[in-house]
Design a protein around this motif. Structure first.
Motif, short mmCIF file in Angstrom:
data_model
loop_
_atom_site.label_atom_id
_atom_site.label_comp_id
_atom_site.label_asym_id
_atom_site.label_seq_id
_atom_site.Cartn_x
_atom_site.Cartn_y
_atom_site.Cartn_z
N GLU A 6 3.42 0.94 0.03
CA GLU A 6 2.27 1.69 0.52
C GLU A 6 2.57 2.47 1.78
N SER A 48 3.10 -13.41 9.68
CA SER A 48 1.96 -12.50 9.73
C SER A 48 0.65 -13.25 9.52
N LYS A 75 5.96 -9.06 5.18
CA LYS A 75 5.77 -7.64 5.44
C LYS A 75 7.06 -7.02 5.95
N GLU A 76 7.26 -5.78 5.54
CA GLU A 76 8.45 -5.05 5.98
C GLU A 76 8.12 -3.56 5.96
N VAL A 77 8.68 -2.80 6.90
CA VAL A 77 8.55 -1.35 6.90
C VAL A 77 9.95 -0.77 6.72
N GLU A 82 5.51 0.77 3.83
CA GLU A 82 5.38 -0.68 3.86
C GLU A 82 5.76 -1.25 2.50
N ASN A 84 5.32 -4.94 0.96
CA ASN A 84 4.73 -6.25 1.22
C ASN A 84 4.77 -7.09 -0.04
N GLU A 145 -5.02 5.44 2.73
CA GLU A 145 -4.06 4.41 2.34
C GLU A 145 -3.67 4.65 0.89
N GLU A 147 -1.18 3.27 -2.29
CA GLU A 147 -0.46 2.05 -2.67
C GLU A 147 -0.04 2.09 -4.12
N SER A 181 3.22 4.16 10.70
CA SER A 181 4.04 3.06 10.19
C SER A 181 3.67 1.71 10.81
N ARG A 182 2.86 1.71 11.86
CA ARG A 182 2.46 0.42 12.44
C ARG A 182 1.41 -0.24 11.55
N TYR A 183 1.40 -1.56 11.57
CA TYR A 183 0.36 -2.31 10.87
C TYR A 183 -0.94 -2.19 11.66
#
Length: 190
Positions: A6, A48, A75-77, A82, A84, A145, A147, A181-183
């Motif tokens: 996403e 998380s 979670k990973e970017v 993202e 997840n 968003e 996904e 890119s930040r959560y």
């Protein structure tokens, strides 16, 4: 096990984007998502945390469904996208509008404490294999968003999905410079 691939992007004109999405994609629902994140600062697993989401969805026929869903994920970017690994289960129907106290007592017993809240209101559409949500995140603003769900996070699948998400973002009239890119949890903490 499903992987979410996403991205999210800031939205300058939510009304214009809503009109664009109504033309491009099939309307799915209107929603309100109220999240509480439970964190155990000493746990090595689930850094998380665990999210409890109270979700109210009204579909195109205005039928409303309310649920409480528990989510835990890794979670990973990668390159602004993202990836997840998300696991979810429903803990109860909303008869009394709150999660089952037995479950929240269990979280407390194993060291997970409520740490953060987030509320999103918005609309969702489906375009091919992409779910698109126009969300107003309280205290932050509007976001699109996008996904794609996948059974794998293999690099080739992630790259193909990334290309599809970016192409749809462009169809929506939003530039890559708007990608965040930040959560949300990071953004709400800053």
């Amino acid at each position: 096990m499903a992987y979410e691939i996403e991205l999210k992007a800031w939205v300058d004109d939510p009304e214009l984007l809503k009109q664009t999405l109504m033309k491009l994609a099939e309307f799915k629902c209107e929603y309100k998502k109220e999240d509480v994140y439970f964190i155990n600062k000493t746990a090595k697993l689930l850094p998380s945390g665990i999210r409890i989401r109270k979700e109210t969805i009204s579909d195109a026929q205005k039928k409303t469904k309310e649920t409480i869903v528990v989510t835990y994920k890794t979670k990973e970017v990668r390159g602004g996208i993202e990836i997840n690994n998300e696991n979810e289960f429903e803990i109860c129907a909303l008869n009394n509008q709150t999660p089952d106290k037995t479950f929240t007592d269990l979280l407390d017993l194993i060291g997970f404490k409520p740490a953060q809240r987030k509320t999103k209101n918005g609309f969702a559409w489906i375009y091919e294999n992409i779910t698109a949500e126009l969300s107003l995140v309280e205290k932050l603003g509007y976001f699109l968003e996008l996904e794609i769900l996948s059974e794998t996070d293999a690099p080739s699948v992630v790259e193909k999905s990334r290309a599809e998400l970016l192409a749809f973002l462009e169809k929506c009239g939003i530039g890559k410079d708007k990608i965040e890119s930040r959560y949300y949890t990071e953004m709400l903490n800053s």
